[in-house]
Write a protein that holds these residues in place. Structure first.
Motif, PDB file in Angstrom:
ATOM      1  N   ALA A  55      42.655  40.946  44.319  1.00  5.98           N
ATOM      2  CA  ALA A  55      41.717  39.994  45.225  1.00  5.98           C
ATOM      3  C   ALA A  55      42.103  38.654  44.695  1.00  5.98           C
ATOM      4  CB  ALA A  55      40.195  40.261  44.985  1.00  5.98           C
ATOM      5  N   THR A  56      41.855  37.476  45.447  1.00  7.85           N
ATOM      6  CA  THR A  56      42.097  36.212  45.003  1.00  7.85           C
ATOM      7  C   THR A  56      40.748  35.781  44.606  1.00  7.85           C
ATOM      8  OG1 THR A  56      44.060  36.146  46.182  1.00  7.85           O
ATOM      9  CG2 THR A  56      43.088  33.926  45.345  1.00  7.85           C
ATOM     10  N   LEU A  57      40.494  35.151  43.632  1.00  7.67           N
ATOM     11  CA  LEU A  57      39.069  34.764  43.171  1.00  7.67           C
ATOM     12  C   LEU A  57      39.366  33.135  43.078  1.00  7.67           C
ATOM     13  CD1 LEU A  57      38.112  37.189  40.353  1.00  7.67           C
ATOM     14  CD2 LEU A  57      37.990  37.445  42.974  1.00  7.67           C
ATOM     15  N   LEU A  58      38.292  32.405  44.018  1.00 11.56           N
ATOM     16  CA  LEU A  58      38.323  31.063  43.756  1.00 11.56           C
ATOM     17  C   LEU A  58      36.867  30.389  43.339  1.00 11.56           C
ATOM     18  CD1 LEU A  58      39.927  31.672  46.733  1.00 11.56           C
ATOM     19  CD2 LEU A  58      40.663  29.381  46.292  1.00 11.56           C
ATOM     20  N   PHE A  59      36.730  29.573  42.382  1.00  9.35           N
ATOM     21  CA  PHE A  59      35.543  29.013  41.969  1.00  9.35           C
ATOM     22  C   PHE A  59      35.045  27.862  42.792  1.00  9.35           C
ATOM     23  CE2 PHE A  59      32.958  26.277  39.328  1.00  9.35           C
ATOM     24  CZ  PHE A  59      31.786  26.924  39.253  1.00  9.35           C
ATOM     25  N   ASN A  60      34.017  28.286  43.734  1.00  9.99           N
ATOM     26  CA  ASN A  60      33.487  27.217  44.444  1.00  9.99           C
ATOM     27  C   ASN A  60      32.362  26.292  43.719  1.00  9.99           C
ATOM     28  OD1 ASN A  60      31.843  25.943  46.371  1.00  9.99           O
ATOM     29  ND2 ASN A  60      32.234  27.297  47.960  1.00  9.99           N
ATOM     30  N   GLN A  61      32.941  25.117  43.112  1.00 16.98           N
ATOM     31  CA  GLN A  61      31.952  24.114  42.360  1.00 16.98           C
ATOM     32  C   GLN A  61      30.716  23.753  43.071  1.00 16.98           C
ATOM     33  OE1 GLN A  61      33.239  23.185  39.138  1.00 16.98           O
ATOM     34  NE2 GLN A  61      31.013  22.586  38.944  1.00 16.98           N
ATOM     35  N   GLN A  62      31.103  23.599  44.491  1.00 20.18           N
ATOM     36  CA  GLN A  62      29.752  22.959  44.981  1.00 20.18           C
ATOM     37  C   GLN A  62      28.662  23.954  45.164  1.00 20.18           C
ATOM     38  OE1 GLN A  62      30.593  21.254  48.769  1.00 20.18           O
ATOM     39  NE2 GLN A  62      28.550  20.566  49.258  1.00 20.18           N
ATOM     40  N   ALA A  63      29.092  25.351  45.677  1.00 22.93           N
ATOM     41  CA  ALA A  63      28.183  26.327  45.805  1.00 22.93           C
ATOM     42  C   ALA A  63      27.752  27.065  44.531  1.00 22.93           C
ATOM     43  CB  ALA A  63      28.569  27.108  46.805  1.00 22.93           C
ATOM     44  N   LEU A  64      28.297  26.778  43.423  1.00 22.07           N
ATOM     45  CA  LEU A  64      28.153  27.493  41.952  1.00 22.07           C
ATOM     46  C   LEU A  64      28.347  28.890  42.329  1.00 22.07           C
ATOM     47  CD1 LEU A  64      25.316  25.649  40.189  1.00 22.07           C
ATOM     48  CD2 LEU A  64      28.056  25.529  39.623  1.00 22.07           C
ATOM     49  N   ARG A  65      29.514  29.439  42.884  1.00 15.66           N
ATOM     50  CA  ARG A  65      29.705  30.930  43.123  1.00 15.66           C
ATOM     51  C   ARG A  65      31.249  30.993  43.082  1.00 15.66           C
ATOM     52  NH1 ARG A  65      28.662  31.276  49.633  1.00 15.66           N
ATOM     53  NH2 ARG A  65      30.895  30.648  50.401  1.00 15.66           N
ATOM     54  N   ILE A  66      31.780  32.432  43.233  1.00 18.35           N
ATOM     55  CA  ILE A  66      33.114  32.686  43.142  1.00 18.35           C
ATOM     56  C   ILE A  66      33.400  33.371  44.726  1.00 18.35           C
ATOM     57  CG2 ILE A  66      34.693  34.245  42.082  1.00 18.35           C
ATOM     58  CD1 ILE A  66      33.229  34.299  39.668  1.00 18.35           C
ATOM     59  N   ASP A  67      34.278  32.760  45.279  1.00 21.21           N
ATOM     60  CA  ASP A  67      34.897  33.191  46.528  1.00 21.21           C
ATOM     61  C   ASP A  67      35.765  34.097  46.358  1.00 21.21           C
ATOM     62  OD1 ASP A  67      33.115  31.478  47.873  1.00 21.21           O
ATOM     63  OD2 ASP A  67      34.324  29.760  48.038  1.00 21.21           O
ATOM     64  N   ILE A  68      35.450  35.380  47.243  1.00 26.35           N
ATOM     65  CA  ILE A  68      36.898  36.392  46.931  1.00 26.35           C
ATOM     66  C   ILE A  68      37.536  36.716  48.319  1.00 26.35           C
ATOM     67  CG2 ILE A  68      36.909  39.062  46.886  1.00 26.35           C
ATOM     68  CD1 ILE A  68      34.022  39.034  45.647  1.00 26.35           C
ATOM     69  N   GLN A  69      38.988  36.383  48.006  1.00 23.25           N
ATOM     70  CA  GLN A  69      39.833  36.373  49.579  1.00 23.25           C
ATOM     71  C   GLN A  69      40.773  37.156  49.186  1.00 23.25           C
ATOM     72  OE1 GLN A  69      41.375  32.333  49.870  1.00 23.25           O
ATOM     73  NE2 GLN A  69      39.427  31.424  50.320  1.00 23.25           N
ATOM     74  N   ASN A  70      41.313  37.747  50.211  1.00 20.05           N
ATOM     75  CA  ASN A  70      42.473  38.804  50.394  1.00 20.05           C
ATOM     76  C   ASN A  70      42.122  39.989  49.358  1.00 20.05           C
ATOM     77  OD1 ASN A  70      43.932  36.838  51.773  1.00 20.05           O
ATOM     78  ND2 ASN A  70      44.304  35.935  49.876  1.00 20.05           N
ATOM     79  N   GLY A  71      41.076  40.436  49.520  1.00 23.61           N
ATOM     80  CA  GLY A  71      40.721  41.541  48.793  1.00 23.61           C
ATOM     81  C   GLY A  71      41.170  42.816  49.210  1.00 23.61           C
ATOM     82  N   LEU A  72      41.572  43.871  48.445  1.00 21.87           N
ATOM     83  CA  LEU A  72      42.169  45.055  49.167  1.00 21.87           C
ATOM     84  C   LEU A  72      41.844  46.229  48.166  1.00 21.87           C
ATOM     85  CD1 LEU A  72      43.789  46.557  51.318  1.00 21.87           C
ATOM     86  CD2 LEU A  72      45.973  46.047  49.894  1.00 21.87           C
ATOM     87  N   PHE A  73      41.166  47.413  48.605  1.00 26.28           N
ATOM     88  CA  PHE A  73      40.797  48.267  47.809  1.00 26.28           C
ATOM     89  C   PHE A  73      41.406  49.703  48.311  1.00 26.28           C
ATOM     90  CE2 PHE A  73      37.862  51.988  46.835  1.00 26.28           C
ATOM     91  CZ  PHE A  73      37.730  51.710  45.390  1.00 26.28           C
ATOM     92  N   LYS A  74      42.206  50.398  47.403  1.00 25.58           N
ATOM     93  CA  LYS A  74      42.706  51.750  47.733  1.00 25.58           C
ATOM     94  C   LYS A  74      42.428  52.652  46.714  1.00 25.58           C
ATOM     95  CE  LYS A  74      47.098  49.417  49.852  1.00 25.58           C
ATOM     96  NZ  LYS A  74      48.641  49.521  49.780  1.00 25.58           N
ATOM     97  N   THR A  75      42.352  53.927  47.365  1.00 22.13           N
ATOM     98  CA  THR A  75      42.113  54.923  46.313  1.00 22.13           C
ATOM     99  C   THR A  75      42.233  56.197  46.883  1.00 22.13           C
ATOM    100  OG1 THR A  75      40.431  56.093  45.064  1.00 22.13           O
ATOM    101  CG2 THR A  75      39.366  55.170  47.194  1.00 22.13           C
ATOM    102  N   SER A  76      42.894  57.326  46.241  1.00 21.51           N
ATOM    103  CA  SER A  76      42.982  58.636  46.621  1.00 21.51           C
ATOM    104  C   SER A  76      41.925  59.398  46.389  1.00 21.51           C
ATOM    105  CB  SER A  76      44.205  59.247  46.168  1.00 21.51           C
ATOM    106  OG  SER A  76      44.297  58.975  44.519  1.00 21.51           O
ATOM    107  N   LEU A  77      41.142  60.141  47.215  1.00 18.07           N
ATOM    108  CA  LEU A  77      39.898  60.830  47.077  1.00 18.07           C
ATOM    109  C   LEU A  77      40.410  62.508  46.876  1.00 18.07           C
ATOM    110  CD1 LEU A  77      38.030  58.986  49.531  1.00 18.07           C
ATOM    111  CD2 LEU A  77      38.139  58.360  47.268  1.00 18.07           C
ATOM    112  N   ASN A  78      40.113  62.919  45.629  1.00 21.84           N
ATOM    113  CA  ASN A  78      40.254  64.236  45.194  1.00 21.84           C
ATOM    114  C   ASN A  78      39.212  64.739  44.464  1.00 21.84           C
ATOM    115  OD1 ASN A  78      43.073  64.771  46.473  1.00 21.84           O
ATOM    116  ND2 ASN A  78      43.414  63.194  45.128  1.00 21.84           N
ATOM    117  N   GLN A  79      38.046  64.340  44.416  1.00 23.01           N
ATOM    118  CA  GLN A  79      36.759  64.995  43.889  1.00 23.01           C
ATOM    119  C   GLN A  79      35.624  64.991  44.917  1.00 23.01           C
ATOM    120  OE1 GLN A  79      35.792  62.250  40.847  1.00 23.01           O
ATOM    121  NE2 GLN A  79      36.768  60.460  41.970  1.00 23.01           N
TER     122      GLN A  79
END
Length: 515
Positions: A154-178
Motif C-alpha cells: 500500500a501507499t501511505l500518505l499523511f493527511n496533515q489537515q485531517a490528521l489521518r493516514i490515507d491508504i492508496q493502491n492497497g493490495l492484499f494477496k494470500t493463499s489459503l491452506n488452512q
C-alpha cells in the motif's frame, strides 16, 4: 545533532529505556549487533544486526513484544469505570501530528528480513518488511515468512489537515491452506484511511477468490469454485466488535459442493452481507442452483431471501424468503413466502407441489411392470423443531396431514411375474390383479406423514378398468411405509454419483448396521 537531541528528549518524556551491544559508528551510519528499546510492562523491541543511516535502515531480525498493563487498567476501572477509562483511552491515543516529523526522519529505505510480533509472549505475525519513502508518502510492502504466503502492499500518505493516514493502491494477496481450505487464493485491492480513532477500508475494484476444495465441516464440503466480492468496512480504534460496520457483496460465478449425502451443482448469484450494531444480515436478490441431488434431483432452484441474527446467537436468527422453488419430475415445488424465527421453534411452513408428473417418477425410478400417467398437486405442512443429538442441538422436520390430489384423470398399469403368480395362486385376488393391469382413475388422493426418517402414505384411488367387470367402479385404499433415508441412499447408489457421496453413504450404512 538535532536528530540526536530530539531522540533524547522523546525518550526521556515517554520513559523509554535503550540497551545495546556491539555498537559502532562509521561513514555508513550506526550499526548494532543487538539493540533493545523498551517501555517497561508495555512494549519491548529487539533488533539484531541493525544498520541505521539517513538513507537506509536494515535488520536481520526485529522482535516486538507487547503486553498491556492489565493491573493498571483493572485498578482504574474499579475506581472510576466511566471517567477514568475514557481518560485512559484519550491518553493512549497516538499523537498523529508527530507523523510528519517521524516520516521526515525515516531513512529512505527500510528492509527487515524477519519481523516477529509477540503478544503476552505468544508468537503472532512473522513478516518480511520493505518500506521506501518519497516526500510525504511511504510505500509499504509486507510478506509472510511462512508456507501460506501472504502479501500486503500500500501507499501511505499523511493527511496533515485531517490528521489521518490515507491508504492508496492497497493490495492484499494470500493463499489459503488452512481452516479446511485447500489450494485457495484471495486477491483484495483496497483503499481507505486510518486515524487515531477510526479505520475505513473499501475495495475500489472487485476482489477475487478461488478455491479447489474446502472442508468447512463434517457435513459441508465445497468443491472447485471461484467468485468476486467487494467490501466497505468501518471500525473504531481500539477495535470494538459492537461498533464494527461492514458491507460486502459476494458474486458466485460457479460453486459445487456436498452437504451430508446431497450433491450440489453449479451455484451462481449474489450474496450480500451487512454487519452493523453487533448483528449480521445475509441476503440474496437471487441465487440459482442448477441441481441438488439427494436421491431425486431438484433442478433449476431459485432462492430469494435473507437471514438476520446477532453475533451472540448466530444460529437463532430469522429466515425470511420471498422465493424458494425448484423443478422436479416436470413439475414444481415451492415454499410459500414466509419467515421463520429460529429462536422460537417449533414453527411451521408449507411446501407445495404443483403438476408433478407420475410418468416422470416411473421413468426416473423404474419398477418392473409399473407405469402410469397423471399430474399431482399437494401441500405438505412442515414443522421445524430442535432436538438434542449427541450433546448438540440439531433441527428436526416433521410432516403431519400432508395432502396429495390429482388434478385430472390418469391411469396406472401394474403387471409383473410376481403379481401374476400371486393372482393365479389366489383366485379371490385375480380380479384385483386384472383391474390394475390397466386401471383408469378418476380420482387419486393421499395423506402424507413423516417423522424420524419414516414416511407414511395413505392412498385412495377411484376408477375402473374398461376391460374388466364391465368397467365397474373400484375404490382402492393403499397404505405404504418407507424409511426415506435408506430409500434415498439406495436410489443414489444405483445412480451415477460422485465418489465422496458414495463413501459417505457407505459409511452411514456401515455405522447403522453396527448398532
Amino acid at each position: 545533532m538535532f536528530g540526536w537531541h530530539y531522540w533524547q528528549t522523546f525518550k526521556q518524556k515517554n520513559g523509554i529505556i535503550v540497551d545495546w551491544h556491539g555498537a559502532s559508528v562509521g561513514f555508513k551510519g550506526f550499526t548494532f549487533d543487538e539493540i533493545t528499546v523498551s517501555k517497561p510492562s508495555q512494549v519491548s523491541i529487539t533488533a539484531k544486526n541493525l544498520s541505521i543511516s539517513l538513507s537506509q535502515l536494515t535488520a536481520n531480525n526485529l522482535d516486538i513484544y507487547w503486553q498491556p498493563n492489565e493491573s493498571e487498567i483493572a485498578l482504574e476501572t474499579i475506581e472510576n469505570p466511566v471517567d477514568i477509562t475514557t481518560e485512559t483511552l484519550k491518553q493512549s491515543d497516538p499523537d498523529l501530528s508527530l507523523i510528519s516529523t517521524i516520516i521526515y526522519w525515516l531513512p529512505k529505505t527500510i528492509h527487515i528480513n524477519t519481523l516477529r510480533l509477540y503478544e503476552q509472549n505468544k508468537a503472532g505475525l512473522d513478516l518480511k518488511v520493505d518500506i521506501s519513502k518519497q516526500q510525504e508518502a511511504i510505500q509499504l510492502n509486507l510478506s509472510t515468512n511462512t508456507q501460506e504466503i501472504t502479501q500486503l502492499s500500500a501507499t501511505l500518505l499523511f493527511n496533515q489537515q485531517a490528521l489521518r493516514i490515507d491508504i492508496q493502491n492497497g493490495l492484499f494477496k494470500t493463499s489459503l491452506n488452512q481452516f479446511g481450505l485447500q489450494n485457495s487464493n484471495l486477491v483484495l485491492p483496497f483503499t481507505g484511511w486510518l486515524s487515531s480513532h477510526q479505520l475505513e477500508l473499501t475495495t475500489p475494484d472487485k476482489a477475487s477468490i478461488s478455491l479447489e476444495k474446502a472442508n468447512l465441516s463434517d457435513d459441508l464440503i465445497l468443491g472447485s469454485s471461484n467468485g468476486n466480492f467487494n467490501i466497505q468496512l468501518k471500525s473504531n480504534i481500539p477495535f470494538d466488535s459492537n461498533q464494527l460496520s461492514a458491507i460486502a457483496t459476494l458474486t458466485i460465478n460457479k460453486l459445487n459442493g456436498i452437504y451430508k449425502t446431497s450433491e450440489i451443482k453449479s451455484v451462481t448469484g449474489d450474496i450480500n452481507i451487512i454487519i452493523k450494531d453487533n448483528q449480521f444480515t445475509i441476503s440474496t436478490p437471487v441465487l440459482n442452483i442448477q441441481e441438488v441431488n439427494m436421491g431425486f434431483a431438484f433442478e433449476k432452484i431459485k432462492l430469494v431471501g435473507s437471514y438476520l441474527a446477532s453475533f451472540k446467537a448466530p444460529n437463532k436468527g430469522t429466515v425470511t424468503w420471498e422465493k424458494a422453488q425448484a423443478n422436479i419430475f416436470s413439475g414444481l415445488v415451492f415454499i410459500e413466502e414466509n419467515k421463520l424465527n429460529l429462536a422460537k421453534l417449533p414453527q411451521q411452513f408449507n411446501l407445495r407441489l404443483k403438476q408433478i408428473q407420475l410418468k416422470d417418477i416411473f421413468k426416473q425410478y423404474p419398477s418392473e411392470g409399473l407405469a402410469g400417467d397423471g399430474a399431482i398437486d399437494g401441500v405438505l405442512p412442515i414443522t421445524l423443531s430442535k432436538i438434542k443429538k449427541k450433546g448438540e442441538t440439531d433441527l428436526k422436520f416433521v410432516i403431519k396431514n400432508g395432502k396429495l390430489v390429482t388434478i385430472n384423470e390418469g391411469y396406472l398399469q401394474f403387471e409383473n411375474s410376481a403379481l401374476k403368480s400371486y393372482g393365479q395362486n389366489n383366485p379371490n385376488m385375480k380380479i384385483l390383479t386384472d383391474i390394475i393391469k390397466n386401471f383408469h382413475y378418476t380420482k387419486l388422493q393421499g395423506a402424507v406423514d413423516y417423522a424420524n426418517d419414516i414416511a407414511k402414505l395413505k392412498l385412495n384411488i377411484q376408477g375402473s378398468n374398461l376391460d374388466v367387470e364391465n368397467s365397474k367402479a373400484v375404490n382402492l385404499n393403499i397404505n405404504l411405509e418407507e424409511n426415506m433415508t435408506k430409500l434415498l441412499m439406495s436410489l443414489q447408489l444405483s445412480d451415477q454419483i460422485s465418489e465422496p457421496i458414495r463413501k459417505r453413504i457407505e459409511a452411514y450404512l456401515k455405522n447403522k448396521s453396527s448398532k
